[in-house]
Design a protein around this motif. Structure first.
Motif, PDB file in Angstrom:
ATOM      1  N   TYR A   1      36.821  38.984  51.604  1.00 42.25           N
ATOM      2  CA  TYR A   1      36.892  40.448  51.714  1.00 42.25           C
ATOM      3  C   TYR A   1      37.393  40.799  53.104  1.00 42.25           C
ATOM      4  N   ALA A   2      38.490  41.539  53.173  1.00 46.60           N
ATOM      5  CA  ALA A   2      39.054  41.986  54.446  1.00 46.60           C
ATOM      6  C   ALA A   2      38.927  43.497  54.541  1.00 46.60           C
ATOM      7  N   LEU A   3      38.307  43.970  55.613  1.00 44.75           N
ATOM      8  CA  LEU A   3      38.100  45.404  55.839  1.00 44.75           C
ATOM      9  C   LEU A   3      38.712  45.792  57.182  1.00 44.75           C
ATOM     10  N   SER A   4      39.631  46.744  57.156  1.00 46.40           N
ATOM     11  CA  SER A   4      40.257  47.263  58.383  1.00 46.40           C
ATOM     12  C   SER A   4      40.764  46.140  59.280  1.00 46.40           C
ATOM     13  N   SER A   5      41.375  45.149  58.663  1.00 47.94           N
ATOM     14  CA  SER A   5      41.912  43.998  59.393  1.00 47.94           C
ATOM     15  C   SER A   5      43.430  43.995  59.262  1.00 47.94           C
ATOM     16  N   LYS A   6      44.124  44.024  60.372  1.00 42.97           N
ATOM     17  CA  LYS A   6      45.573  44.170  60.367  1.00 42.97           C
ATOM     18  C   LYS A   6      46.326  42.855  60.288  1.00 42.97           C
ATOM     19  N   GLU A   7      45.635  41.736  60.423  1.00 42.64           N
ATOM     20  CA  GLU A   7      46.337  40.457  60.368  1.00 42.64           C
ATOM     21  C   GLU A   7      45.508  39.431  59.609  1.00 42.64           C
ATOM     22  N   ILE A   8      45.697  39.399  58.293  1.00 41.80           N
ATOM     23  CA  ILE A   8      45.041  38.420  57.430  1.00 41.80           C
ATOM     24  C   ILE A   8      46.130  37.522  56.865  1.00 41.80           C
ATOM     25  N   LYS A   9      46.060  36.227  57.184  1.00 44.14           N
ATOM     26  CA  LYS A   9      47.050  35.276  56.691  1.00 44.14           C
ATOM     27  C   LYS A   9      46.341  34.137  55.983  1.00 44.14           C
ATOM     28  N   MET A  10      46.777  33.870  54.759  1.00 48.16           N
ATOM     29  CA  MET A  10      46.222  32.766  53.986  1.00 48.16           C
ATOM     30  C   MET A  10      47.389  31.967  53.424  1.00 48.16           C
ATOM     31  N   SER A  11      47.340  30.632  53.610  1.00 50.59           N
ATOM     32  CA  SER A  11      48.429  29.793  53.118  1.00 50.59           C
ATOM     33  C   SER A  11      47.908  28.454  52.630  1.00 50.59           C
ATOM     34  N   ASP A  12      48.526  27.956  51.572  1.00 53.46           N
ATOM     35  CA  ASP A  12      48.174  26.662  50.973  1.00 53.46           C
ATOM     36  C   ASP A  12      46.697  26.587  50.589  1.00 53.46           C
ATOM     37  N   ASP A  13      46.151  27.692  50.113  1.00 49.68           N
ATOM     38  CA  ASP A  13      44.742  27.745  49.709  1.00 49.68           C
ATOM     39  C   ASP A  13      44.634  27.813  48.195  1.00 49.68           C
ATOM     40  N   SER A  14      43.512  27.306  47.662  1.00 48.66           N
ATOM     41  CA  SER A  14      43.275  27.397  46.223  1.00 48.66           C
ATOM     42  C   SER A  14      41.936  28.085  45.967  1.00 48.66           C
TER      43      SER A  14
ATOM     44  N   LEU B   1      49.695  36.359  51.723  1.00 45.98           N
ATOM     45  CA  LEU B   1      49.233  35.217  50.933  1.00 45.98           C
ATOM     46  C   LEU B   1      50.439  34.369  50.553  1.00 45.98           C
ATOM     47  N   THR B   2      50.501  33.146  51.078  1.00 49.65           N
ATOM     48  CA  THR B   2      51.650  32.271  50.853  1.00 49.65           C
ATOM     49  C   THR B   2      51.188  30.942  50.267  1.00 49.65           C
ATOM     50  N   ASP B   3      51.833  30.517  49.198  1.00 49.18           N
ATOM     51  CA  ASP B   3      51.517  29.241  48.548  1.00 49.18           C
ATOM     52  C   ASP B   3      50.037  29.137  48.170  1.00 49.18           C
ATOM     53  N   ILE B   4      49.509  30.209  47.598  1.00 50.23           N
ATOM     54  CA  ILE B   4      48.118  30.170  47.146  1.00 50.23           C
ATOM     55  C   ILE B   4      48.068  30.000  45.630  1.00 50.23           C
ATOM     56  N   THR B   5      46.955  29.457  45.158  1.00 42.63           N
ATOM     57  CA  THR B   5      46.713  29.281  43.732  1.00 42.63           C
ATOM     58  C   THR B   5      45.382  29.928  43.387  1.00 42.63           C
ATOM     59  N   VAL B   6      45.377  30.772  42.356  1.00 46.90           N
ATOM     60  CA  VAL B   6      44.138  31.384  41.874  1.00 46.90           C
ATOM     61  C   VAL B   6      44.025  31.082  40.391  1.00 46.90           C
ATOM     62  N   ASN B   7      42.902  30.531  39.990  1.00 49.48           N
ATOM     63  CA  ASN B   7      42.695  30.171  38.590  1.00 49.48           C
ATOM     64  C   ASN B   7      41.282  30.563  38.156  1.00 49.48           C
ATOM     65  N   GLY B   8      41.185  31.272  37.032  1.00 48.19           N
ATOM     66  CA  GLY B   8      39.898  31.566  36.414  1.00 48.19           C
ATOM     67  C   GLY B   8      39.042  32.606  37.107  1.00 48.19           C
ATOM     68  N   ALA B   9      39.628  33.474  37.921  1.00 43.91           N
ATOM     69  CA  ALA B   9      38.851  34.520  38.605  1.00 43.91           C
ATOM     70  C   ALA B   9      38.513  35.658  37.639  1.00 43.91           C
TER      71      ALA B   9
ATOM     72  N   SER C   1      50.564  31.348  42.655  1.00 42.82           N
ATOM     73  CA  SER C   1      50.339  30.996  41.264  1.00 42.82           C
ATOM     74  C   SER C   1      48.991  31.578  40.856  1.00 42.82           C
ATOM     75  N   ILE C   2      49.014  32.493  39.887  1.00 44.87           N
ATOM     76  CA  ILE C   2      47.784  33.146  39.427  1.00 44.87           C
ATOM     77  C   ILE C   2      47.703  32.961  37.917  1.00 44.87           C
ATOM     78  N   ASP C   3      46.670  32.224  37.470  1.00 48.27           N
ATOM     79  CA  ASP C   3      46.564  31.868  36.058  1.00 48.27           C
ATOM     80  C   ASP C   3      45.148  32.059  35.519  1.00 48.27           C
ATOM     81  N   ASN C   4      45.079  32.415  34.243  1.00 50.62           N
ATOM     82  CA  ASN C   4      43.825  32.455  33.482  1.00 50.62           C
ATOM     83  C   ASN C   4      42.730  33.293  34.133  1.00 50.62           C
ATOM     84  N   CYS C   5      43.120  34.414  34.719  1.00 50.63           N
ATOM     85  CA  CYS C   5      42.141  35.333  35.322  1.00 50.63           C
ATOM     86  C   CYS C   5      41.858  36.473  34.345  1.00 50.63           C
TER      87      CYS C   5
END
Length: 189
Positions: free
Chosen positions: A94-107, A129-137, A158-162
């Motif tokens: 959860y990001a609140l009032s944050s101007k620089e959130i970077k996520m990469s190569d995360d699953s 969000l770069t090169d992230i994978t989300v599955n089953g959320a 990649s976002i699958d089966n959410c």
């Protein structure tokens, strides 16, 4: 915190680590089964860098099951988020009032929130969000990713089966800009 394990910690605000107006670096660490109002890690007015870490079965009574970042610069790379949950927003992050959130190569796998952003939720924030994978959320709105008054940039995601109960089987954005490129978004409901 380098090569550390945080298991079954509980607190009112941050289950494992609270970082206020400081710099926090987390590398090759595991956060498992921590519970708090706001994440296993809670950041406020600081910088948090997370690399090669695992967040599993963490729970927030409110928002950000694994990480809650408020007015914080957050950089997360090569990390795994598994079965994290929040009663409100952002099952994992959860990001609140944050101007620089970077996520990469995360699953992200099987995260959930009761309101929006089963894995990730951004409010009044800038998130990349770069090169992230989300599955089953799962969530009511934005099963994988939810945004409110925020700008989100997704590259090679990649976002699958959410599954969302109402809007945004994969992504739900309200009053902001969500830009998606070179991504695969499949079998979300």
């Amino acid at each position: 915190a380098i090569n550390c394990t945080f298991i079954q910690n509980e607190a009112q605000f941050a289950g494992a680590i609270s970082n206020q107006e400081g710099n926090l670096t987390v590398e090759e660490s595991t956060f498992e089964n921590n519970a708090a109002g706001y994440g296993a890690i809670k950041g406020y007015l600081g910088v948090i860098t997370v690399t090669d870490s695992i967040f599993k079965d963490n729970h927030a009574k409110y928002s950000g099951g694994a990480i809650f970042a408020e007015n914080t610069r957050l950089d997360v790379s090569a990390s795994k988020f598994i079965n994290n949950s929040a009663k409100s927003f952002g099952g994992s992050v959860y990001a609140l009032s944050s101007k620089e959130i970077k996520m990469s190569d995360d699953s992200f796998e099987n995260d959930s929130s009761s309101r929006a952003g089963g894995s990730i939720f951004a409010e009044n924030s800038q998130i990349s969000l770069t090169d992230i994978t989300v599955n089953g959320a799962k969530s009511l709105f934005g099963a994988a990713i939810g945004t409110l008054n925020s700008n989100a940039l997704l590259k090679r995601a990649s976002i699958d089966n959410c599954r969302a109960s109402y809007y945004g089987g994969a992504i739900y954005g309200y009053n902001g800009c969500v830009s998606i490129s070179n991504s695969n978004i499949t079998q979300n409901t």
